[in-house]
Design an enzyme around this catalytic site. Sequence first.
Site, short mmCIF file in Angstrom:
data_model
loop_
_atom_site.label_atom_id
_atom_site.label_comp_id
_atom_site.label_asym_id
_atom_site.label_seq_id
_atom_site.Cartn_x
_atom_site.Cartn_y
_atom_site.Cartn_z
N SER B 95 1.04 -1.26 0.01
CA SER B 95 -0.12 -0.08 0.02
C SER B 95 0.82 1.24 -0.09
O SER B 95 1.73 1.26 0.95
CB SER B 95 -0.79 0.02 1.31
N HIS B 109 -1.93 7.32 -4.40
CA HIS B 109 -2.47 6.27 -3.84
C HIS B 109 -2.35 4.95 -4.76
O HIS B 109 -2.84 4.97 -5.93
CB HIS B 109 -3.62 6.15 -3.21
N ASN B 111 -2.48 0.55 -4.29
CA ASN B 111 -2.70 -0.80 -3.41
C ASN B 111 -2.61 -1.85 -4.21
O ASN B 111 -3.41 -1.98 -5.41
CB ASN B 111 -4.05 -0.72 -2.52
N GLY B 285 -5.22 -3.31 14.01
CA GLY B 285 -3.96 -3.45 13.11
C GLY B 285 -3.03 -2.09 13.74
O GLY B 285 -3.54 -1.41 14.66
#
Lengths: 330, 330
Positions: B95, B109, B111, B285
Amino acid sequence: MSNVAPIGPIRTYLLDLQERLCRAFADEDGVATFEGGDHTGPHGSLSRPRVLEGGAVFERAAAQFSHTVRRQLPAAATDRRPYLAGHAYEAVSVSVIAHPRNPYVPTVHCNLRFFRADAQGAQLEGAGSGEVGSGTAGPGGGGTWWFGGGFDLTPYYGFEDDAIGWHRAAHAACSALDDGDADAVYARMKADCDAYFFLPHRQEPRGIGGIFFDDLDQPDYARCAAFVRQVGDHFLDAYLAIVRRRRDHAYGERERTFQLLRRGRYVEFNLLHDRGTRFGLQSGGAVESILASLPPDVRWQHGFVPEPGSAEERLFRDFLPPRDWLALAR
Amino acid sequence: MSNVAPIGPIRTYLLDLQERLCRAFADEDGVATFEGGDHTGPHGSLSRPRVLEGGAVFERAAAQFSHTVRRQLPAAATDRRPYLAGHAYEAVSVSVIAHPRNPYVPTVHCNLRFFRADAQGAQLEGAGSGEVGSGTAGPGGGGTWWFGGGFDLTPYYGFEDDAIGWHRAAHAACSALDDGDADAVYARMKADCDAYFFLPHRQEPRGIGGIFFDDLDQPDYARCAAFVRQVGDHFLDAYLAIVRRRRDHAYGERERTFQLLRRGRYVEFNLLHDRGTRFGLQSGGAVESILASLPPDVRWQHGFVPEPGSAEERLFRDFLPPRDWLALAR
């Protein structure tokens, strides 16, 4: 319901509180003033957002009044009370938030709200009439009502005086609900506040709390209404006292940076967890009014850890974990 | 499953992509470098967060690699595939996010992720072995696998050249999946990207999109894996080309302010809507790694409206609404 739980007096009180608060904050600020118009809706609904930006004392402050009148309660709003779906309801609320410029002045939040629904579908008369609807209180009768709200404080730097004064004000307000056992009322509402204003993903409290209540309809309407008025009055006085004590405290880049980072936590809480914010945005509320609760300038820094022994570390160690501030004062 | 959908090659590719990207971004920056350690977990799990902060070109950039191996898939992760709950699985992902300093350089961005679960509970061999698990692909067989990911661009100021170059790269990557009908693949994945990176509460796209895909397992593993590698390579080249074109563009306080306000939208999207962020935080997380996607400095201003005819207004008018950029290029 009108005889049992009128909306008029609480509506009048909240409008007056908003006005007093805007005047007091603007006076304190000396530079900026609150702006905003009135938005009227169906059946006498009124939304009165007020926002102050770029002041000397407050970088942003928002005080929103809203009176919502609907013929049918949406199902999404009644998860906990499915028997109310489809019925007429109205809600009146004030929501206040202030983001001061000086990092020694805490950010503050207060919300007061009253909700009533008519389970018999009686005609609502609208906002102007002061008392509307009809029926008796409680889920067993023709309708239901409750109060909710509270206030909480988010300091950047901890001061015991401020924390004690803040929680004394919270305790004092609780006397209006049960003067025989204000301690118990305060203890319960303080614990609820600590539980609600908590960031689970960081296992971190948002601030030093205050009081939080919801579904309040005991012992009776008159006591609840008197209590809510006390909460509003004490909130205003207690916060102004803290602002006056800290507003001229000298600070530098270090304190400003810490304030910006802590504001990041405020944003995380409001967008990730706050029920009012999430519900408002999901239900198509006025975005700019809802997000007026966010701080103006914010920073995220990867892996920030305060220096051991610093004032910043003391905030995390001595102020954020829930404490019995009133015991400390004795 | 190992013969059908090995995890080794995609794991190797993603680790290499992360390394190439960190090197390229740091070279481009010239001042700051990526930092972070390796965290190993049970059964060969590996988390490799890399964050660059306070650079000359990038105020923050994060490239996180993670390989998760679990004996039992939690129910929360399998809403759409309840038949997988309780089974062994592993997932590998990269990511990437970059928040440049210059407002003329867009935020980016990307991913890329691969997921496989063994519906027969076979022993996993861990990460180091390259190929683990066993079974056949698809829900009807002994296991299942899929790829997901994409890339999207969030400019502060719109440039047609940048938008066209970006979407050409997206289209080029799509050829690897179906060279006979790359147009259709791109059109579908572009539409999915526009739909996903959208702020419903503001009725506003996050940026100018790119491609987005999930549950990708057609036409076969080899094609999917080749496609994902193309997505990664094209992403890196296309973004670096834009950075180089815009990084020395002069700007002032006005552009910086607009950038800070637009970054507020990015925060709103990530905290209110992004599934990866919300799922990551809810499932406990690593907070700092997950929130490394947030911009460093951010601003909210009540009721901001760009000046009519300004470059800021053109962003909203000509760039954010989904457009067929490739048609424009023809």
